[in-house]
Motif scaffolding. Structure first.
Motif, PDB file in Angstrom:
ATOM      1  N   SER A 171       0.831  -1.200   0.000  1.00 27.64           N
ATOM      2  CA  SER A 171       0.000   0.000   0.000  1.00 27.64           C
ATOM      3  C   SER A 171       0.866   1.251   0.000  1.00 27.64           C
ATOM      4  N   THR A 172       0.344   2.263  -0.621  1.00 24.33           N
ATOM      5  CA  THR A 172       1.079   3.522  -0.729  1.00 24.33           C
ATOM      6  C   THR A 172       0.439   4.591   0.149  1.00 24.33           C
ATOM      7  N   VAL A 173       1.163   5.664   0.341  1.00 28.36           N
ATOM      8  CA  VAL A 173       0.610   6.840   1.018  1.00 28.36           C
ATOM      9  C   VAL A 173      -0.150   7.660  -0.019  1.00 28.36           C
ATOM     10  N   THR A 214      -3.864   6.007   3.449  1.00 29.34           N
ATOM     11  CA  THR A 214      -3.136   5.099   2.554  1.00 29.34           C
ATOM     12  C   THR A 214      -3.934   4.839   1.280  1.00 29.34           C
ATOM     13  N   ARG A 229       5.333   3.494  -1.268  1.00 26.25           N
ATOM     14  CA  ARG A 229       4.910   2.442  -0.357  1.00 26.25           C
ATOM     15  C   ARG A 229       5.189   2.887   1.075  1.00 26.25           C
ATOM     16  N   LEU A 230       4.435   2.300   2.006  1.00 28.85           N
ATOM     17  CA  LEU A 230       4.558   2.749   3.394  1.00 28.85           C
ATOM     18  C   LEU A 230       5.990   2.667   3.906  1.00 28.85           C
ATOM     19  N   LEU A 240       2.697   6.494  10.471  1.00 33.48           N
ATOM     20  CA  LEU A 240       3.078   5.619   9.357  1.00 33.48           C
ATOM     21  C   LEU A 240       3.490   4.237   9.859  1.00 33.48           C
TER      22      LEU A 240
END
Length: 344
Positions: free
Chosen positions: A132-134, A153, A193-194, A223
């Motif tokens: 998952s991305t921010v 996210t 990505r996180l 985060l």
């Protein structure tokens, strides 16, 4: 045929007959059911040798022999190929899985289908979302010495943190400073990505004197919590009732098996087994399982992917007396189709 090849043929015949009949197998039955092309004395000698090697054993109540965990392991390791599924079976899998509307339903259908195909307990690990991305980080002043940091996210997860600050961001000057900090923080993290966003924000924290330390530290904590939550994968399973059909295969009671299956942490531990590289299928047999309650079972797993990335595993748990070639093919096929759906 060499002696080793002949004994392997005898072992394979014993495994196949025992899986089929659940009855211990004697030399006479082997000669009647299989074209071994050897004498009865040779079969008895081969069975004696297999027993000496710990590959078959005699139950107390019978003159016949049954495979041991080591015997099943050798049988599985010597499989030349995993039996392919028919075109009709493959089409049915595709139609059934592609009829689902969301991730939960896809995985529910996956385990129901696999439990039906194999007549075992099926289990699937939810995909790891550490990819998952921010999407965005918002900073909202709450008071002269407090601010709310909100991390959103790409998967829609929201993490919030109240951050104490030394700067009053409610003033005109403070609002301008906050806008600059917000822009820098989002530039460093958006669409990453996180884990990458954490790294980028740590670098910003070290290099950017204008962005207040407590502010960056609060966002880092949010985060980290988002990443930790996404790493807490979960599982779903189906077909537990299939164990009752095979109750005779368990030495004492189903209780320890059922207790282990109820513990999702245990299932995640089992599903973390790396799938075999050759056929994409891993098999753990009996005492190879680290969980004591499941040492009367075998576990067959295969990984599934989203695009090029391995994101989870799917598999079955059942008694060691199972049709390994068919079960391995079915697990692999379902994992393959799950990968296709996840990659859409």
């Amino acid at each position: 045929m060499s002696t080793d090849e002949r004994r392997m043929a005898v072992l394979s015949a014993i495994v196949e007959d025992y899986v089929s009949t659940s009855e211990p197998v004697g030399s006479k039955a082997l000669l009647e059911r299989h074209q071994l092309n050897v004498s009865a004395a040779t079969v008895r000698n081969d069975m004696a040798a297999l027993e000496d090697e710990g590959l078959i054993a005699a139950p107390h109540t019978s003159a016949g022999r049954i495979p041991t965990d080591a015997g099943y392991r050798l049988f599985v390791d010597r499989l030349q190929a995993i039996r392919p599924m028919s075109k009709g079976e493959r089409s049915a899998i595709t139609r059934y899985l592609e009829g689902a509307d969301d991730l939960d339903e896809v995985l529910e259908r996956t385990v129901r289908l696999l439990a039906t195909l194999t007549r075992q307990v099926a289990v699937v690990q939810y995909p790891s979302l550490t990819r998952s991305t921010v999407r965005h980080i918002e900073l909202v002043p709450m008071s002269p010495d407090r601010l709310m940091a909100v991390v959103i996210t790409g998967a829609g997860q929201v993490e919030q943190r109240v951050v104490p600050t030394a700067t009053d961001y409610t003033t005109g000057t403070g609002a301008e400073a906050l806008a600059r900090a917000r822009a820098r923080i989002n530039a460093a993290t958006t669409d990453r990505r996180l884990a990458d966003a954490l790294s980028a924000l740590s670098t910003l924290h070290a290099e950017d004197a204008d962005t207040e330390d407590s502010l960056t530290a609060g966002i880092l904590a949010a985060l980290e919590d988002a990443l930790a939550e996404e790493r807490q994968a979960k599982v779903t399973l189906a077909g537990t009732a299939n164990l009752a059909r095979a109750q005779g295969d368990f030495p004492l009671t189903l209780g320890p098996v059922l207790d282990a299956l109820e513990q999702h942490v245990v299932l995640l531990q089992l599903l973390s087994v790396e799938a075999g590289q050759d056929e994409g299928v891993a098999v753990r047999i009996g005492t190879e399982n680290p969980v004591s309650g499941l040492q009367s079972t075998s576990l067959i797993t295969s990984g599934y992917a989203a695009g090029d990335e391995h994101v989870g595993n799917v598999g079955i748990v059942g008694p060691t007396r199972m049709d390994y070639p068919a079960a391995m093919a079915q697990v692999r096929a379902v994992a393959t189709y799950l990968s296709r759906i996840m990659g859409h």
